[in-house]
Motif scaffolding. Structure first.
Motif, short mmCIF file in Angstrom:
data_model
loop_
_atom_site.label_atom_id
_atom_site.label_comp_id
_atom_site.label_asym_id
_atom_site.label_seq_id
_atom_site.Cartn_x
_atom_site.Cartn_y
_atom_site.Cartn_z
N GLY A 1 0.03 -0.52 -4.48
CA GLY A 1 0.85 0.64 -4.82
C GLY A 1 2.00 0.23 -5.72
N THR B 1 1.95 10.00 -8.92
CA THR B 1 1.12 9.17 -8.06
C THR B 1 1.77 7.81 -7.88
OG1 THR B 1 -1.07 8.17 -7.76
CG2 THR B 1 -0.25 8.37 -10.01
N GLU B 2 1.40 7.12 -6.79
CA GLU B 2 1.86 5.76 -6.51
C GLU B 2 0.74 4.75 -6.60
OE1 GLU B 2 4.68 5.12 -3.23
OE2 GLU B 2 4.47 7.26 -2.79
N ARG B 3 -0.43 5.15 -7.09
CA ARG B 3 -1.60 4.27 -7.10
C ARG B 3 -1.95 3.86 -8.54
NH1 ARG B 3 -4.82 3.97 -2.60
NH2 ARG B 3 -6.54 3.42 -3.98
N ASN C 1 4.98 -2.26 -12.43
CA ASN C 1 4.07 -1.10 -12.44
C ASN C 1 3.17 -1.11 -13.67
OD1 ASN C 1 5.35 -0.33 -10.10
ND2 ASN C 1 6.67 1.18 -11.07
N PRO D 1 8.70 4.42 -7.59
CA PRO D 1 7.27 4.09 -7.59
C PRO D 1 6.37 5.24 -8.01
CG PRO D 1 7.99 4.52 -5.36
CD PRO D 1 9.22 4.63 -6.23
N HIS D 2 6.94 6.39 -8.29
CA HIS D 2 6.14 7.56 -8.65
C HIS D 2 5.99 7.64 -10.17
CE1 HIS D 2 6.14 9.27 -4.57
NE2 HIS D 2 7.37 8.80 -4.49
N GLN E 1 0.83 -1.19 0.00
CA GLN E 1 0.00 0.00 0.00
C GLN E 1 0.87 1.25 0.00
OE1 GLN E 1 -2.76 0.20 3.21
NE2 GLN E 1 -3.73 2.09 2.53
N SER E 2 0.44 2.25 -0.75
CA SER E 2 1.18 3.49 -0.82
C SER E 2 1.09 4.24 0.51
CB SER E 2 0.62 4.37 -1.95
OG SER E 2 1.19 5.66 -1.92
N ASP E 3 2.23 4.71 1.00
CA ASP E 3 2.25 5.46 2.26
C ASP E 3 1.84 6.91 2.07
OD1 ASP E 3 3.14 3.23 3.63
OD2 ASP E 3 5.25 3.68 3.31
N SER E 4 2.02 7.46 0.88
CA SER E 4 1.72 8.87 0.65
C SER E 4 0.30 9.11 0.17
CB SER E 4 2.71 9.44 -0.39
OG SER E 4 2.61 8.74 -1.62
N GLU E 5 -0.41 8.07 -0.29
CA GLU E 5 -1.78 8.22 -0.79
C GLU E 5 -2.65 7.13 -0.18
OE1 GLU E 5 -1.99 9.44 -5.16
OE2 GLU E 5 0.02 8.56 -5.04
#
Length: 537
Positions: free
Chosen positions: A168, A257-259, A176, A280-281, A155-159
C-alpha cells in the motif's frame, strides 16, 4: 485615543517589512550574511542545524552546511558531506577552482545542484535537502539528503483483498511513484512534478503512460492543477475538491486509492494518476460510476465469480439506498403487496408503536449513523465493542419501550450491512445521505415517490462528467464493446481494447487469440513427447 488604536499605531511603526521580497534577492557572496538570512527567515528555529566546516588547507575559505533536523538522512550527511569536507582540510585547492573542485571531488552525494535565489534555497532546505554555503560565492550547493522517519510500506486498511499485492502507498511521494514503477517497467511511464500551496509548497506529481493516455485529458489535468491557488495542500482531498467537474453533487467523480496495482491498472487503461506528498491516497482521473463497485481482486479470479460478486455489490448498494424507503412505502400505502400472514405479524407489532413508519425509520437511521460515526472515531480496541454493545442495547431497548417495531430494526440492520458491502467509501456515503430523501418521498407518495426519486437520480447521474468523460459510460452513452467490464466482467482474454470513453491513443490492449483451448489431438502430443525424449537421450 483608545488602547486598541494606540497599540495598532505602535505595531504599524514597529512592523517589519514584508520578508517575501527578501527571498527574491540574489544570494550574497558573504557567508555570514547568508547564514543570518537563513536564521532570520526561519526565526532561529532550533531544528535548523547550521555547522561551520573547514575546506581545504587555506584557512580563509569558510564553508557551512544547513539542514532541518528530522527531514534529512543523518548517515548521508555524516559520511558523505561532513567527513569528505573534513578530509579536504588537508589538501590545497586553488581559489579559482574551489566551487568546481567542491562539487566534483569533495562531496560524494549522488545529486548536487547549484542555485542562486533564495526561493529555491528555502524550498530545498525545508524539503529535506542540505544547503552548502561557500564564502565568496554567489551561489550555493544543494545536496539531496532527504530522509527522516517514514512509515514503511504496509497493506492498505481501506482496500483489503484476499488475493493480489499486499503493498500500500505511504505518505512519501517518492516511495509511492517507485511502487508503481516496479509494476510498469516502461520508459513511456512519464511523470510531471509541481508545487502547490502558497504556504505548504506541497509536491504534486502527475503520472501517465505516454502513447496511451489521451493528450487532451492530460492537458486538461495540467490546466486544472495550474489554476489551483490555495494557501495549503494538506491532503489529496484538497486537490480533488478544486479540480473535479462538479463539486456540489453527492457522487464522487474522482477515484482515490491506496493500492499500487489499482493505479497501474488504471494507467494501463489510459487514465492519469495524481500523487500528493504527505498522503497515501492517490487520485485517478477520469472516473466513471461503475469503477466504484470494482476492486483489483475482480481481475484476479475467474470471470463468473467476479461477475456474481459485482452484481451482489450493486444489489447491496440499491438495498442501502431504498431499503427503508421500500418498507415505509409498503407498510404505509401498499399493504396489499405483503402476504397476509406476514401482514398480520407486522400489524400486531406496530399496534403498540405510537409513531408512523417514517418516524420509526428516521429514529433508527439517525441512531445507527451516530453509532457508526462514534465507532469510527474511537480507538480500535474499544470501537468494535462499543458499536456491537450499543447496537444490541439500543435495538433491544427501543423494542421493549415500544418506540420502534422489531421489523423496522431488522430492515435498518440489513440496510446497514448492505452499505458496508460497497468497496468505495465515497460512493457508499452517497447512499447513506440519499436514503433519507427516499424515505421522505416514500412517506409522501409511496412507490410513486420512490420511482420519481430514482428517475431524478438517473437523470442527474447522466449529466455528470469526469474530465469530460460521461459518468455513466459505457452504459450511457451506450458502447457495446466496453460492456464486458461493467457490472458483468468478461474473461481476461476478451479485453482486446481499452475503454473507448477514455479515447486512448493506442486502443489495442493485447494480442488476438488469447482464449485458452485444450489440445487438439492427445496422440500427437504423446508422439511429440516421446520423440522429444528420444532426442534428449
Amino acid at each position: 485615543m483608545s488602547y486598541r488604536k494606540l497599540r495598532k499605531k505602535m505595531n504599524d511603526k514597529e512592523q517589519i517589512p514584508d520578508s517575501a521580497n527578501d527571498t527574491q534577492k540574489s544570494i550574497s557572496t558573504s557567508i555570514t550574511e547568508n547564514l543570518n538570512m537563513i536564521k532570520q527567515k526561519t526565526g532561529n528555529s532550533p531544528d535548523i542545524i547550521i555547522r561551520m566546516l573547514p575546506f581545504g588547507h587555506d584557512p580563509k575559505v569558510n564553508t557551512a552546511i544547513a539542514y532541518v533536523d528530522g527531514l534529512v538522512d543523518n548517515p548521508t550527511i555524516n559520511e558523505f558531506l561532513v567527513q569528505a569536507m573534513e578530509e579536504s582540510a588537508q589538501e590545497e585547492f586553488q581559489d579559482k577552482d574551489i566551487f568546481t573542485v567542491f562539487s566534483e571531488k569533495v562531496v560524494a552525494v549522488s545529486s548536487l545542484e547549484a542555485v542562486k535565489n533564495w526561493d529555491t534555497l528555502f524550498q530545498s532546505l525545508l524539503s529535506g535537502d542540505t544547503i552548502i554555503l561557500i564564502d565568496g560565492k554567489e551561489e550555493v550547493l544543494i545536496a539531496s539528503t532527504k530522509g527522516g522517519e517514514r512509515r514503511f510500506v504496509e497493506q492498505s486498511d481501506s482496500e483489503i483483498t484476499l488475493r493480489g499485492s499486499k503493498e500500500g502507498f505511504t505518505e512519501s511521494i517518492n516511495i509511492n511513484t517507485a511502487l508503481v514503477r516496479r509494476i510498469i517497467k516502461n520508459p513511456n511511464l512519464w511523470m510531471e512534478s509541481m508545487n502547490l500551496g502558497k504556504q505548504t509548497k506541497t509536491d504534486i506529481t502527475i503520472m501517465y503512460l505516454n502513447g496511451i493516455a489521451d493528450p487532451d485529458i492530460v492537458e486538461e489535468v495540467r490546466q486544472r492543477l495550474g489554476r489551483v491557488d490555495l494557501d495549503s495542500i494538506l491532503d489529496s482531498g484538497y486537490i480533488e475538491q478544486v479540480i473535479e467537474d462538479e463539486s456540489s453533487g453527492l457522487f464522487p467523480t474522482i477515484i482515490h486509492t491506496e493500492r499500487p496495482d489499482s493505479v497501474a491498472g488504471n494507467l494501463l487503461e489510459g487514465r492519469i494518476a495524481i500523487f500528493v506528498n504527505g498522503t497515501p491516497h492517490v487520485l485517478i482521473v477520469p472516473a466513471i460510476m461503475i469503477q466504484f463497485f470494482q476492486t483489483p481482486e475482480d481481475y484476479y479470479v475467474q470471470f463468473p465469480i467476479s461477475t456474481l460478486i459485482r452484481m451482489l455489490r450493486v444489489t447491496m448498494y440499491m438495498i442501502s439506498l431504498i431499503g427503508p424507503a421500500f418498507y415505509v412505502a409498503v407498510t404505509t400505502f401498499h399493504q396489499e403487496m405483503i402476504p397476509t400472514d406476514l401482514l398480520i405479524i407486522i400489524a400486531s407489532q406496530t399496534n403498540s408503536v405510537p409513531f408512523p413508519a417514517i418516524v420509526e425509520a428516521l429514529i433508527m437511521e439517525v441512531t445507527f449513523e451516530i453509532l457508526r460515526e462514534a465507532g469510527l472515531r474511537m480507538p480500535n480496541k474499544i470501537s468494535a465493542t462499543i458499536s456491537i454493545v450499543g447496537a444490541l442495547v439500543i435495538g433491544q431497548g427501543v423494542i421493549q419501550a415500544g418506540i420502534v417495531s422489531p421489523a423496522m430494526v431488522i430492515v435498518v440492520a440489513i440496510t446497514a450491512i448492505a452499505s458496508l458491502a460497497t468497496p468505495k467509501y465515497d460512493i457508499a456515503i452517497s447512499a447513506r445521505l440519499l436514503r433519507f430523501a427516499f424515505m421522505l418521498s416514500a412517506a409522501i407518495a409511496g412507490f410513486y415517490g420512490i420511482i420519481l426519486g430514482l428517475i431524478m437520480l438517473i437523470v442527474h447521474l447522466a449529466s455528470l462528467r469526469s474530465f469530460g468523460v460521461p459518468y455513466l459510460s459505457p452504459i450511457a452513452p451506450l458502447n457495446p464493446k466496453s460492456l464486458k467490464d461493467t457490472i458483468m466482467r468478461g474473461p481476461i482474454w476478451s479485453f482486446n481494447e481499452r475503454p473507448k470513453s477514455l479515447h486512448p491513443q493506442n486502443s489495442v490492449r493485447q494480442g488476438k487469440n488469447q482464449r485458452p483451448s485444450p489440445p487438439i489431438k492427445r496422440g500427437m502430443i504423446r508422439a511429440d513427447t516421446k520423440e522429444g525424449n528420444k532426442n534428449d537421450s
